[in-house]
Write an enzyme that holds these catalytic residues in place. Structure first.
Site, PDB file in Angstrom:
ATOM      1  N   ASP A 120      49.085  38.486   7.598  1.00 13.15           N
ATOM      2  CA  ASP A 120      48.332  37.184   7.053  1.00 13.15           C
ATOM      3  C   ASP A 120      48.926  36.703   5.894  1.00 13.15           C
ATOM      4  OD1 ASP A 120      46.369  37.792   8.967  1.00 13.15           O
ATOM      5  OD2 ASP A 120      45.448  39.477   8.139  1.00 13.15           O
ATOM      6  N   ASP A 138      44.918  33.103  13.767  1.00 11.43           N
ATOM      7  CA  ASP A 138      43.552  33.202  13.424  1.00 11.43           C
ATOM      8  C   ASP A 138      42.920  31.801  13.159  1.00 11.43           C
ATOM      9  OD1 ASP A 138      43.942  35.971  13.176  1.00 11.43           O
ATOM     10  OD2 ASP A 138      44.251  35.684  10.958  1.00 11.43           O
TER      11      ASP A 138
END
Length: 164
Positions: A120, A138
């Site tokens: 991330d 995401d």
């Protein structure tokens, strides 16, 4: 057969997964982990790793969750591919939306299988408040789900529902 179903949108899945993976590779090579790099006001690149799922849920020591979560993601991928296979080719918005969600799922699945964790790097914040750190996969899943909801609101055929 494939061109008469939603499977004709699998190219979009590949594009989404490829962009996700390329972004992660580039940022892993260029960013120091866990140190924010300002991009815009209220937006940082902050390289982190998540062994759990959304919002770091199930991020537990030991890494036992890698394979159960990978298997779960594979099931989701199979369900989405099956949905596309049964979808009529004229459901363009819905097919594109599902393909985008599928691309995000594949991008994160690749991370989980190869690295045992999901990379991330996008941090959105305001003052001292910070949203969960996420990645392009995401974001694609979120956009795809929003488009699925829009398709539903439009009645699945591009027209708004009566009385809505």
């Amino acid at each position: 057969m494939m061109m008469r179903t939603g499977l004709r949108w699998l190219w979009l899945t590949g594009v989404v997964a490829a962009i996700d993976q390329i972004s992660k590779i580039l940022l892993i090579e260029r960013l120091p982990p866990f140190r924010p790099v300002a991009v815009l006001p209220s937006l940082n690149f902050l390289l982190t790793y998540n062994t759990g799922v959304s919002f770091s849920f199930l991020q537990l020591p030991g890494g036992w969750q890698r394979w159960p979560l990978a298997i779960f993601a594979l099931v989701i991928v199979a369900v989405l591919v099956g949905w596309l296979a049964r979808m009529a080719s004229d459901r363009r918005l819905l097919a594109a939306a599902v393909a985008i969600v599928l691309g995000g799922a594949v991008g994160n699945l690749i991370d989980r299988i190869v690295q045992g964790q999901v990379t991330d790097f996008i941090q959105v914040y305001w003052g001292t408040w910070s949203f969960a750190i996420f990645n392009l996969a995401d974001a694609a899943i979120t956009v795809g789900v929003a488009l699925i909801l829009l398709d539903n609101l439009l009645g699945g055929d591009g027209r708004s529902r009566q009385g809505a």
